[in-house]
Design an enzyme around this catalytic site. Structure first.
Site, PDB file in Angstrom:
ATOM      1  N   ASP A  13      -2.633  -1.300   7.276  1.00  0.00           N
ATOM      2  CA  ASP A  13      -3.251  -0.831   8.520  1.00  0.00           C
ATOM      3  C   ASP A  13      -2.289  -0.065   9.415  1.00  0.00           C
ATOM      4  OD1 ASP A  13      -5.606  -2.068   7.699  1.00  0.00           O
ATOM      5  OD2 ASP A  13      -5.042  -3.961   8.645  1.00  0.00           O
ATOM      6  N   LYS A  16      -2.495   4.804   7.514  1.00  0.00           N
ATOM      7  CA  LYS A  16      -2.285   5.650   6.326  1.00  0.00           C
ATOM      8  C   LYS A  16      -3.414   6.663   6.160  1.00  0.00           C
ATOM      9  CE  LYS A  16      -2.252   1.961   3.816  1.00  0.00           C
ATOM     10  NZ  LYS A  16      -2.273   0.945   4.884  1.00  0.00           N
ATOM     11  N   GLY A  40      -9.123  -0.566   4.062  1.00  0.00           N
ATOM     12  CA  GLY A  40     -10.030   0.083   5.007  1.00  0.00           C
ATOM     13  C   GLY A  40      -9.245   1.177   5.691  1.00  0.00           C
ATOM     14  N   HIS A  41      -9.547   2.414   5.360  1.00  0.00           N
ATOM     15  CA  HIS A  41      -8.781   3.551   5.884  1.00  0.00           C
ATOM     16  C   HIS A  41      -9.679   4.379   6.798  1.00  0.00           C
ATOM     17  CE1 HIS A  41      -5.870   3.323   2.208  1.00  0.00           C
ATOM     18  NE2 HIS A  41      -5.904   2.217   2.925  1.00  0.00           N
ATOM     19  N   GLN A 225      -2.932  -0.899   1.391  1.00  0.00           N
ATOM     20  CA  GLN A 225      -2.093  -2.021   1.829  1.00  0.00           C
ATOM     21  C   GLN A 225      -0.712  -1.514   2.260  1.00  0.00           C
ATOM     22  OE1 GLN A 225      -3.849  -2.738  -1.544  1.00  0.00           O
ATOM     23  NE2 GLN A 225      -5.464  -2.997  -0.068  1.00  0.00           N
TER      24      GLN A 225
END
Ligand code: GDP
Ligand code: IMO
Ligand code: MG
Length: 432
Positions: A13, A16, A40-41, A225
């Protein structure tokens, strides 16, 4: 004309997705190399916000081709839903624009059930996983009992393989965890439907990308990650089950070492963690509230995938140096500098105290991470968040913000090339 790798230097988080979107402007291919929909991006473009879990963040740029590498574990239901949502937002996702490795592994409901059962059985020692079946999927991969995307190309074989897997896992669910078994036939039928839809996307992406690199095209590898969640190099056992570190990009896409150009570490200006595990610089109370936010702003620290409040703390330069070492980082991007606005004093951890000694390296073993952090204090800045978010030039930043960035650069021993001061594409400061 190279493979550039984007890697998180902390516990995920770091922003990225936002950085990938920025750098994808100059890429031909954008390729995810590890993890699954535990990621989750978030990408913000104008008034649109995309929350991507499996589709590479760079596909928002229409000229790119997205790649899902062999290093991933893919939940086909989640992927198909994400393709629909992304299309509905006006981004064209077709088999021409998204290629999935034949060697990526398939997540079935068996893995979701196992993830949940294992977490429950761990009790107080739970990892705090995202419950997306990630651990069991990599578990089966390593045990050579996994299902690969290539099996989808023969529907009969795929149906049989899915059924066999569900039956096998049902034994474990019933006998070991004393939970309800899954409906084998129902799931096999459902998965044949997914296979029919996904078959046109499947390809040997290693060959595709190698060819592209040889002909001078740019590939941007997107890590999910972060370094400290790496199965080998993270804070084991409180890690994920893949290799988010830079070398994971080579294995997870099937590319040779010689292609690597830049290795870009993405570092949040402070530190966050979701789930359990050591976090030496964690803060609580009012300071935590300031760093986390209340959930009013889209970027406040609540998980993109699970909605859980993220644990927050001060930047840990010991861990950052470690990330630089493990990944061979050639440059850093600092994100969320704007969030630190208004804090009187900032703290950077420069070592850990134990037994009257200061340690400057990552301690061995998770319990050692309970060492007392040693902090350096730096003054904060008065300018408010909106001022920082509106700044586009290094010289426009308050002196104290410049000093903070310079100190991080010194401690990391790596140049900082970009500073992100907001979630939007243009909210960035490039350092010459
Ligand atoms: P990722 O998993 O590393 O891609 O990061 P996430 O998307 O899970 O979380 C990062 C959050 O911070 C998202 O909501 C981003 O839109 C947001 N974000 C990224 N960079 C910045 C920044 O510089 N400032 C602010 N305020 N938000 C940012
Ligand atoms: P992105 O790509 C933050 C964490 C989970 C848990 C541990 C293991 O958005 O940075 P898993 O479900 O992978 O078995 O959970 O890893 N975790 C993440 N934390 N960002 C992520 O992804 C994460 N993916 C997994 O919270 O502690
Ligand atoms: Mg995330």
């Amino acid at each position: 004309m190279a493979l550039n790798i984007i890697v998180g230097t902390q516990w995920g988080d770091e922003g990225k997705g936002r950085v990938v979107d920025l750098l994808a402007a100059e890429a031909d291919y954008v390729a995810r190399y590890n993890g699954g929909d535990n990621a989750g991006h978030t990408v913000t473009v104008g008034d649109q916000t995309f929350k991507l879990h499996l589709i590479p963040s760079g596909v928002i740029h229409p000229h790119t081709i997205g790649i899902i590498g062999n290093g991933l574990v893919v939940n086909p239901k989640v992927l198909l839903e994400e393709i629909e949502i992304t299309r509905a937002s006006g981004v064209e996702i077709t088999p021409e624009r998204l290629r999935i490795s034949h060697a990526a592994h398939v997540i079935t409901p068996a893995y979701l059930a196992l993830d949940k059962a294992r977490e429950q059985s761990r009790g107080d020692e739970k990892i705090g996983t995202t419950l997306r079946g990630i651990g069991p999927a990599y578990n089966h991969k390593a045990a050579r009992s996994g299902l690969r995307m290539e099996t989808m190309l023969s529907l009969e074989d795929f149906a049989e393989a899915v059924a066999a897997q569900i039956e096998g896992v049902n034994e474990v669910l019933i006998n070991l965890y004393e939970t309800e078994p899954l409906d084998t036939l129902e799931i096999a039928k459902e998965y044949v439907g997914y296979a029919q839809e996904l078959a046109p996307y499947i390809e040997n992406v290693s060959s595709l990308l190698t060819e592209a690199l040889r002909s001078g095209e740019n590939v941007l590898a997107e890590g999910a990650q972060g370094t400290l969640l790496d199965i080998d190099h993270g804070t084991y056992p409180y890690v994920t089950s893949s290799n988010p570190t830079a070398a994971g990009a080579l294995v997870g896409l099937g590319l040779g070492v010689g292609h690597v150009g830049r290795v870009i570490g993405v570092t949040k200006a402070f530190q966050t963690r979701v789930g359990e595990g050591p976090f030496p610089t964690e803060v609580f109370g009012e300071t935590a509230q300031q760093l986390r936010g209340t959930g009013d702003k889209p970027w406040d620290e609540f998980g993109t995938t699970t909605g859980r409040p993220r644990r927050v703390g001060w930047l840990d330069a010991v861990l950052l140096r470690y990330a630089v070492q493990i990944n061979g980082i050639t440059e850093l991007t600092i994100t969320k500098l704007d969030v630190l606005s208004g804090l009187d004093t900032l703290y950077i951890c420069t070592g850990y105290q134990a037994d009257g000694e200061t340690h400057h390296d990552l301690p061995l073993g998770p319990t050692d991470l309970d060492y007392e952090p040693e902090y350096e204090e730096l003054p904060g800045w008065e300018a408010d968040e909106a001022d920082i978010m509106g700044t586009r030039k290094w010289g426009g930043l308050p002196q104290a913000a410049q000093a903070y960035i310079q100190r991080i650069e010194e401690l990391a021993g790596t140049p900082i090339r970009l500073i992100s001061v907001g979630p939007e594409r243009e909210q960035v400061i490039e350092i010459e």
